[in-house]
Design a protein around this motif. Structure first.
Motif, PDB file in Angstrom:
ATOM      1  N   LEU A  93       1.292  -1.542  -0.280  1.00  0.00           N
ATOM      2  CA  LEU A  93      -0.462   0.085  -0.296  1.00  0.00           C
ATOM      3  C   LEU A  93       1.115   1.485  -0.027  1.00  0.00           C
ATOM      4  CD1 LEU A  93      -3.243  -0.828   2.161  1.00  0.00           C
ATOM      5  CD2 LEU A  93      -3.170  -0.354  -0.016  1.00  0.00           C
ATOM      6  N   ILE A  94       1.733   1.080   0.561  1.00  0.00           N
ATOM      7  CA  ILE A  94       3.155   2.549   1.073  1.00  0.00           C
ATOM      8  C   ILE A  94       3.965   2.604  -0.356  1.00  0.00           C
ATOM      9  CG2 ILE A  94       4.933   3.300   1.854  1.00  0.00           C
ATOM     10  CD1 ILE A  94       3.640   1.725   4.548  1.00  0.00           C
ATOM     11  N   LEU A  95       4.383   1.278  -0.877  1.00  0.00           N
ATOM     12  CA  LEU A  95       4.699   1.700  -2.326  1.00  0.00           C
ATOM     13  C   LEU A  95       4.026   2.410  -3.250  1.00  0.00           C
ATOM     14  CD1 LEU A  95       6.849  -1.755  -2.544  1.00  0.00           C
ATOM     15  CD2 LEU A  95       7.220   0.479  -2.814  1.00  0.00           C
ATOM     16  N   GLY A  96       2.674   1.390  -3.685  1.00  0.00           N
ATOM     17  CA  GLY A  96       1.560   1.645  -4.325  1.00  0.00           C
ATOM     18  C   GLY A  96       0.635   3.818  -4.021  1.00  0.00           C
ATOM     19  N   HIS A  97       1.364   4.374  -2.636  1.00  0.00           N
ATOM     20  CA  HIS A  97       0.694   5.443  -2.409  1.00  0.00           C
ATOM     21  C   HIS A  97       2.032   6.178  -3.514  1.00  0.00           C
ATOM     22  CE1 HIS A  97      -0.373   8.969  -0.604  1.00  0.00           C
ATOM     23  NE2 HIS A  97       0.887   9.414  -0.732  1.00  0.00           N
ATOM     24  N   PHE A  98       3.170   5.913  -3.359  1.00  0.00           N
ATOM     25  CA  PHE A  98       4.361   7.295  -3.182  1.00  0.00           C
ATOM     26  C   PHE A  98       5.065   6.696  -4.372  1.00  0.00           C
ATOM     27  CE2 PHE A  98       4.680   7.143   1.149  1.00  0.00           C
ATOM     28  CZ  PHE A  98       4.716   8.343   1.306  1.00  0.00           C
ATOM     29  N   PHE A  99       4.612   5.231  -4.933  1.00  0.00           N
ATOM     30  CA  PHE A  99       4.918   5.307  -6.478  1.00  0.00           C
ATOM     31  C   PHE A  99       4.222   6.037  -7.560  1.00  0.00           C
ATOM     32  CE2 PHE A  99       4.646   3.364 -10.580  1.00  0.00           C
ATOM     33  CZ  PHE A  99       6.403   2.577 -11.278  1.00  0.00           C
ATOM     34  N   PHE A 100       2.618   6.212  -7.159  1.00  0.00           N
ATOM     35  CA  PHE A 100       2.045   7.405  -7.636  1.00  0.00           C
ATOM     36  C   PHE A 100       2.420   9.045  -8.292  1.00  0.00           C
ATOM     37  CE2 PHE A 100      -2.032   9.609  -8.243  1.00  0.00           C
ATOM     38  CZ  PHE A 100      -2.649   8.703  -9.682  1.00  0.00           C
ATOM     39  N   ARG A 101       2.780   8.997  -6.592  1.00  0.00           N
ATOM     40  CA  ARG A 101       3.331  10.437  -6.368  1.00  0.00           C
ATOM     41  C   ARG A 101       4.369  10.524  -7.846  1.00  0.00           C
ATOM     42  NH1 ARG A 101       3.049  11.509  -0.388  1.00  0.00           N
ATOM     43  NH2 ARG A 101       4.235  13.537  -1.016  1.00  0.00           N
ATOM     44  N   GLY A 102       5.650   9.584  -7.921  1.00  0.00           N
ATOM     45  CA  GLY A 102       6.488   9.509  -8.688  1.00  0.00           C
ATOM     46  C   GLY A 102       7.960   9.705  -7.467  1.00  0.00           C
ATOM     47  N   PHE A 103       7.923   9.364  -6.822  1.00  0.00           N
ATOM     48  CA  PHE A 103       9.074   8.672  -6.129  1.00  0.00           C
ATOM     49  C   PHE A 103      10.052   7.568  -6.671  1.00  0.00           C
ATOM     50  CE2 PHE A 103       6.975  11.211  -2.554  1.00  0.00           C
ATOM     51  CZ  PHE A 103       7.458  12.054  -2.345  1.00  0.00           C
ATOM     52  N   ARG A 104      11.723   7.712  -6.394  1.00  0.00           N
ATOM     53  CA  ARG A 104      11.858   7.330  -6.923  1.00  0.00           C
ATOM     54  C   ARG A 104      12.856   5.444  -6.205  1.00  0.00           C
ATOM     55  NH1 ARG A 104      18.225  10.087  -8.642  1.00  0.00           N
ATOM     56  NH2 ARG A 104      16.410  11.182 -10.152  1.00  0.00           N
ATOM     57  N   TRP A 105      12.896   6.192  -4.965  1.00  0.00           N
ATOM     58  CA  TRP A 105      13.030   4.877  -4.402  1.00  0.00           C
ATOM     59  C   TRP A 105      11.287   3.861  -4.657  1.00  0.00           C
ATOM     60  CZ3 TRP A 105       9.548   3.617  -0.557  1.00  0.00           C
ATOM     61  CH2 TRP A 105       8.788   4.318  -0.501  1.00  0.00           C
ATOM     62  N   THR A 106      10.760   4.039  -5.001  1.00  0.00           N
ATOM     63  CA  THR A 106       9.380   2.913  -5.055  1.00  0.00           C
ATOM     64  C   THR A 106       9.929   1.705  -5.957  1.00  0.00           C
ATOM     65  OG1 THR A 106       8.760   4.730  -6.213  1.00  0.00           O
ATOM     66  CG2 THR A 106       8.023   4.938  -3.816  1.00  0.00           C
ATOM     67  N   ARG A 107      10.551   2.052  -6.715  1.00  0.00           N
ATOM     68  CA  ARG A 107      10.785   1.625  -8.353  1.00  0.00           C
ATOM     69  C   ARG A 107      11.801   0.593  -8.127  1.00  0.00           C
ATOM     70  NH1 ARG A 107      12.537   6.039 -12.065  1.00  0.00           N
ATOM     71  NH2 ARG A 107      14.905   5.375 -11.380  1.00  0.00           N
TER      72      ARG A 107
END
Length: 145
Positions: free
Chosen positions: A72-86
């Motif tokens: 859930l955290i990854l999905g949220h921050f990935f959508f916001r465009g954070f690099r570390w989520t990849r």
């Protein structure tokens, strides 16, 4: 009364979220929901059935819940465009494929395909140019003094 001005996009970032990012985020949220439902089923079974190993059952429940929350955290921050989520998205999808392949080889075709197809789609989209360009944010908004 005038309309408020739309904020200018950051340098190098598109004004809108690419469809591939939306698709990856949706898959992450659905995977998280599946893990949390499975964790809930484990909790239910802890109270209604006698597990072979109580410690193992509790550990599996906690692991499933933690993985669901992390997705859930990854999905949220990935959508916001954070690099570390990849990196987190890549690792989780590889783990899902590692579970899907033996499931398919064991003859459980439907479950194996449900475990294999979403991670395969995410891995294909994860390295596309629009996704990489969208996920170039390294931190939050600049701090004001």
């Amino acid at each position: 009364m005038s309309r408020p001005q739309n904020p200018q996009p950051q340098a190098g970032r598109p004004a809108s979220v690419p469809p591939a990012v939306i698709a990856i985020s949706a898959v992450l949220i659905l995977e998280a929901a599946a893990l949390l439902v499975l964790a809930g089923w484990f909790v239910y079974n802890l109270f209604t059935a006698t597990p072979a190993s109580m410690g193992g059952a509790v550990f599996t429940t906690v692991l499933l819940a933690a993985a669901g929350v992390w997705l859930l955290i990854l999905g949220h921050f990935f959508f916001r465009g954070f690099r570390w989520t990849r990196a987190g998205v890549l690792v989780f999808q590889l783990f899902a494929i590692v579970i899907a392949v033996p499931t398919l080889q064991g003859g459980v075709i439907v479950a194996g395909l449900f475990l294999l197809l979403p991670p395969a789609a995410v891995l294909l989209l994860l390295f596309s140019k629009p996704v990489v360009q969208h996920t170039n944010r390294v931190s939050g908004e600049p701090k004001a003094l």
